[in-house]
Design a protein around this motif. Structure first.
Motif, PDB file in Angstrom:
ATOM      1  N   ILE A 471     -11.161  -6.133  -1.775  1.00  0.00           N
ATOM      2  CA  ILE A 471     -10.392  -7.281  -2.240  1.00  0.00           C
ATOM      3  C   ILE A 471     -11.166  -8.014  -3.331  1.00  0.00           C
ATOM      4  O   ILE A 471     -12.280  -8.497  -3.098  1.00  0.00           O
ATOM      5  N   ASP A 472     -10.574  -8.116  -4.529  1.00  0.00           N
ATOM      6  CA  ASP A 472     -11.284  -8.803  -5.607  1.00  0.00           C
ATOM      7  C   ASP A 472     -10.907 -10.282  -5.703  1.00  0.00           C
ATOM      8  O   ASP A 472     -11.485 -11.009  -6.500  1.00  0.00           O
ATOM      9  N   GLU A 473      -9.947 -10.742  -4.900  1.00  0.00           N
ATOM     10  CA  GLU A 473      -9.655 -12.178  -4.845  1.00  0.00           C
ATOM     11  C   GLU A 473     -10.707 -12.796  -3.935  1.00  0.00           C
ATOM     12  O   GLU A 473     -10.545 -12.872  -2.714  1.00  0.00           O
ATOM     13  N   LEU A 474     -11.795 -13.251  -4.546  1.00  0.00           N
ATOM     14  CA  LEU A 474     -13.011 -13.505  -3.784  1.00  0.00           C
ATOM     15  C   LEU A 474     -12.869 -14.667  -2.796  1.00  0.00           C
ATOM     16  O   LEU A 474     -13.423 -14.609  -1.695  1.00  0.00           O
ATOM     17  N   TRP A 475     -12.136 -15.713  -3.169  1.00  0.00           N
ATOM     18  CA  TRP A 475     -11.940 -16.803  -2.209  1.00  0.00           C
ATOM     19  C   TRP A 475     -11.129 -16.317  -1.017  1.00  0.00           C
ATOM     20  O   TRP A 475     -11.385 -16.688   0.121  1.00  0.00           O
ATOM     21  N   GLN A 476     -10.115 -15.484  -1.280  1.00  0.00           N
ATOM     22  CA  GLN A 476      -9.314 -14.963  -0.182  1.00  0.00           C
ATOM     23  C   GLN A 476     -10.141 -14.022   0.688  1.00  0.00           C
ATOM     24  O   GLN A 476      -9.991 -13.989   1.909  1.00  0.00           O
ATOM     25  N   LEU A 477     -10.987 -13.249   0.052  1.00  0.00           N
ATOM     26  CA  LEU A 477     -11.876 -12.355   0.799  1.00  0.00           C
ATOM     27  C   LEU A 477     -12.785 -13.160   1.729  1.00  0.00           C
ATOM     28  O   LEU A 477     -12.923 -12.841   2.912  1.00  0.00           O
ATOM     29  N   LEU A 478     -13.403 -14.194   1.194  1.00  0.00           N
ATOM     30  CA  LEU A 478     -14.297 -15.014   2.005  1.00  0.00           C
ATOM     31  C   LEU A 478     -13.524 -15.785   3.073  1.00  0.00           C
ATOM     32  O   LEU A 478     -14.041 -16.031   4.161  1.00  0.00           O
ATOM     33  N   TYR A 479     -12.309 -16.159   2.762  1.00  0.00           N
ATOM     34  CA  TYR A 479     -11.459 -16.822   3.753  1.00  0.00           C
ATOM     35  C   TYR A 479     -11.253 -15.903   4.954  1.00  0.00           C
ATOM     36  O   TYR A 479     -11.367 -16.324   6.108  1.00  0.00           O
ATOM     37  N   LEU A 480     -10.957 -14.627   4.669  1.00  0.00           N
ATOM     38  CA  LEU A 480     -10.760 -13.669   5.753  1.00  0.00           C
ATOM     39  C   LEU A 480     -12.043 -13.450   6.542  1.00  0.00           C
ATOM     40  O   LEU A 480     -12.063 -13.476   7.768  1.00  0.00           O
ATOM     41  N   VAL A 481     -13.144 -13.228   5.828  1.00  0.00           N
ATOM     42  CA  VAL A 481     -14.402 -12.866   6.481  1.00  0.00           C
ATOM     43  C   VAL A 481     -15.067 -14.072   7.135  1.00  0.00           C
ATOM     44  O   VAL A 481     -15.531 -14.005   8.270  1.00  0.00           O
ATOM     45  N   LYS A 482     -15.119 -15.173   6.409  1.00  0.00           N
ATOM     46  CA  LYS A 482     -15.866 -16.340   6.879  1.00  0.00           C
ATOM     47  C   LYS A 482     -15.092 -17.193   7.877  1.00  0.00           C
ATOM     48  O   LYS A 482     -15.681 -17.939   8.639  1.00  0.00           O
ATOM     49  N   TYR A 483     -13.769 -17.067   7.823  1.00  0.00           N
ATOM     50  CA  TYR A 483     -12.990 -17.948   8.697  1.00  0.00           C
ATOM     51  C   TYR A 483     -12.065 -17.162   9.628  1.00  0.00           C
ATOM     52  O   TYR A 483     -12.240 -17.166  10.842  1.00  0.00           O
ATOM     53  N   GLU A 484     -11.092 -16.460   9.061  1.00  0.00           N
ATOM     54  CA  GLU A 484     -10.090 -15.800   9.890  1.00  0.00           C
ATOM     55  C   GLU A 484     -10.706 -14.805  10.872  1.00  0.00           C
ATOM     56  O   GLU A 484     -10.343 -14.771  12.041  1.00  0.00           O
ATOM     57  N   LEU A 485     -11.603 -13.976  10.401  1.00  0.00           N
ATOM     58  CA  LEU A 485     -12.147 -12.926  11.262  1.00  0.00           C
ATOM     59  C   LEU A 485     -13.187 -13.442  12.249  1.00  0.00           C
ATOM     60  O   LEU A 485     -13.597 -12.719  13.145  1.00  0.00           O
ATOM     61  N   THR A 486     -13.632 -14.675  12.075  1.00  0.00           N
ATOM     62  CA  THR A 486     -14.645 -15.229  12.988  1.00  0.00           C
ATOM     63  C   THR A 486     -14.029 -16.175  14.014  1.00  0.00           C
ATOM     64  O   THR A 486     -14.734 -16.663  14.888  1.00  0.00           O
ATOM     65  N   GLN A 487     -12.724 -16.444  13.890  1.00  0.00           N
ATOM     66  CA  GLN A 487     -12.084 -17.355  14.820  1.00  0.00           C
ATOM     67  C   GLN A 487     -11.688 -16.633  16.107  1.00  0.00           C
ATOM     68  O   GLN A 487     -11.130 -15.541  16.075  1.00  0.00           O
ATOM     69  N   LYS A 488     -11.990 -17.238  17.246  1.00  0.00           N
ATOM     70  CA  LYS A 488     -11.554 -16.690  18.522  1.00  0.00           C
ATOM     71  C   LYS A 488     -10.111 -17.123  18.748  1.00  0.00           C
ATOM     72  O   LYS A 488      -9.795 -18.298  18.730  1.00  0.00           O
TER      73      LYS A 488
END
Length: 530
Positions: A471-488
């Motif tokens: 994913i080259d949309e870097l804010w969206q990438l970090l949103y997924l990795v840093k937030y969405e994928l780390t949320q229980k």
């Protein structure tokens, strides 16, 4: 695998107990840095490189050309220097080179991928990214055969890397065309093509495309085809037609007139599902392309252009190839990290390629210096769901992503880095995400929705146990990795099923533009960054 795990365990013990703690400069620190000699010894042991003399791994590494002149055996290493040594080793050891450096790389357009004809033509379905039928019964335009949605998909490509042992690694890359926002500018791209290539505005459907399984995966009513035909000789006007050869059906006035005045060809329709419940053997299937329209590119109404065969990359190979030559936001290869990492130009020239290569392999990772709290506020969507108007999102600065290549390599980082050299399962490529995707077999049969009955099913699903996106949309990438994928989260309902196995994560083209997610939930793939 057991051998790899054993090596990693030994490596960890070796680096923890066998060597003294290194010191940074003249001041002892609590941080446990590794020396160049320790690093090289562990690395060559893992690569099964025999030393010169008795355990003289350093001398061997020098002879192999692995050691930069400024690196000293008893001094700590920087991340850049360690990357240089690893990259040189990979190139020096045939086994490592063959596993890490492909012998061939093929970049596929959305059309190349959707209408892929490689391998057995009865089992060559890999997935789909472009609309290929006249609609799915719900009037979603993205599932209709039109140039607008086919062109919009060119913000995405699929890269196949072929290795010496026959392995093929595939990554689906979202990398926007430079200078175009395709949901709004799709017609500008077509206008430019017509201006630059007036002699190539024509119907040109390669015969090889007719072998793609995607033609026979949906309802025949959606494809404009007839029910399954057991006799290849049956056709309204001409006998003994060949498989995969395109013919034109002249206009008729009798009871078969509905299937006339269009292009047609024969292909195979195999038993779906493989258990043979429906049919006992493959049958010939006649595809009528009665949805093709011609000449609308001459219209002064640009909305008409999306319905003309001369401007669809599926039915105009020259347009398909031309679109793939347009510049993109980032390079498609390992050099992309030059533009992702803000501190790249501060890396000494000697080490730059090595750092880029290892980031591409997932052996090292850039660091995102972003406060996780920034993701608690949802990004604005590009679609106004009151007026359904498509808008550009607010422009955002590039997120702060750095290599930090000048930092000294700690002992823990060294263990992790060396483990990744020899165990690909431990690698993490910064801009790539891998999801479970086990619902489609190589016939294109969707075991979750009980059949690819609608065009929308084929558009959103792919074969394989997993699927990897870059994913080259870097804010969206970090949103997924840093937030969405780390949320229980409790994923017992559809809204929270984005990462649940039976709802594969896909690149979607719904509501005006590409998104990543499932048909029930998605995140827009445009964050306003340059």
């Amino acid at each position: 695998m057991k051998k790899v795990l054993s090596f990693i365990l030994i490596l960890s013990l070796l680096l923890t107990f066998a060597f003294p703690v290194a010191k940074a400069g003249t001041i002892a620190t609590k941080i446990d840095y590794i020396t160049a000699g320790e690093f090289v010894t562990s690395l060559l042991l893992g690569a099964k490189v025999k030393p010169d003399g008795i355990a003289d791994y350093w001398g061997k590494a020098v002879k192999m050309g692995l050691i930069p002149g400024e690196v000293k055996k008893d001094k700590p290493l920087t991340r850049a220097q360690a990357s240089y040594i690893v990259w040189k080793l990979i190139n020096s050891v045939p086994e490592l080179r063959d596993k890490n450096i492909p012998v061939k790389t093929v970049v596929l357009s959305p059309v190349d991928y959707t209408f892929w004809t490689g391998g057995d033509p009865t089992h060559n379905f890999r997935g789909a990214y472009v609309a290929w039928g006249p609609g799915d019964g719900y009037d979603f335009p993205e599932t209709q055969f039109n140039s607008k949605y086919a062109v919009m998909a060119y913000d995405l490509v699929v890269i196949d890397k072929y290795y010496k042992d026959g392995t093929i690694k595939t990554v689906h890359v979202w990398n926007r065309l430079k200078d175009y926002f395709l949901p709004l500018d799709w017609w500008k791209v077509l206008q430019r093509f017509m201006r630059e290539n007036p002699d190539k505005v024509k119907f040109d459907l390669p015969q090889e495309r007719l072998k793609a399984q995607v033609w026979v995966l949906g309802h025949h009513s959606l494809l404009g085809g007839s029910p399954t035909i057991t006799d290849k000789n049956f056709v309204s006007t001409v006998q003994n037609r060949e498989l995969y050869k395109l013919y034109y059906e002249p206009k008729r006035n009798d009871k078969l007139a509905y299937w006339s005045g269009c292009y047609t060809f024969f292909t195979y329709k195999f038993d779906f599902p493989p258990d043979g419940i429906w049919f006992t053997k493959p049958r010939y299937f006649q595809i009528f392309l009665n949805y093709l329209e011609f000449g609308k590119y001459k219209s002064t109404n640009i909305d008409d252009w999306q319905w003309t065969a001369e401007l669809n990359p599926v039915t105009n190979e020259a347009l398909n190839r031309w679109l793939m030559k347009l510049p993109r936001k980032f390079p498609l290869d390992w050099t992309r990290f030059k533009y992702i990492c803000s501190d790249f130009n501060r890396i000494p020239a000697l080490y730059q390629e090595a750092v880029l290569r290892l980031a591409d392999l997932g052996i090292i990772q850039p660091e995102a210096n972003v406060d996780v709290n920034v993701f608690k506020k949802k990004f604005k969507t590009i679609r106004n769901y009151v007026t359904w108007q498509l808008n550009l999102p607010p422009k955002m600065d590039m997120p702060d992503i750095r290599f930090n290549a000048g930092k000294l390599l700690t002992r823990a980082e060294a263990v992790d880095m060396i483990a990744r050299v020899f165990d690909e399962s431990k690698r993490v490529v910064f801009d790539e995400l891998t999801f479970e995707n086990d619902t489609i077999d190589d016939y294109g049969w969707n075991h979750y929705t009980s059949g690819t009955r609608w065009a929308v099913d084929v558009l959103y699903f792919h074969v394989g146990k997993t699927i990897t996106y870059r994913i080259d949309e870097l804010w969206q990438l970090l949103y997924l990795v840093k937030y969405e994928l780390t949320q229980k989260r409790n994923i017992t309902n559809l809204y929270d099923s984005l990462y649940k196995r039976f709802m594969p994560v896909q690149i979607l083209f719904r509501f005006g533009y590409g998104s990543i997610g499932t048909p029930s939930r998605w995140i827009s793939l445009y964050d306003g960054t340059i």
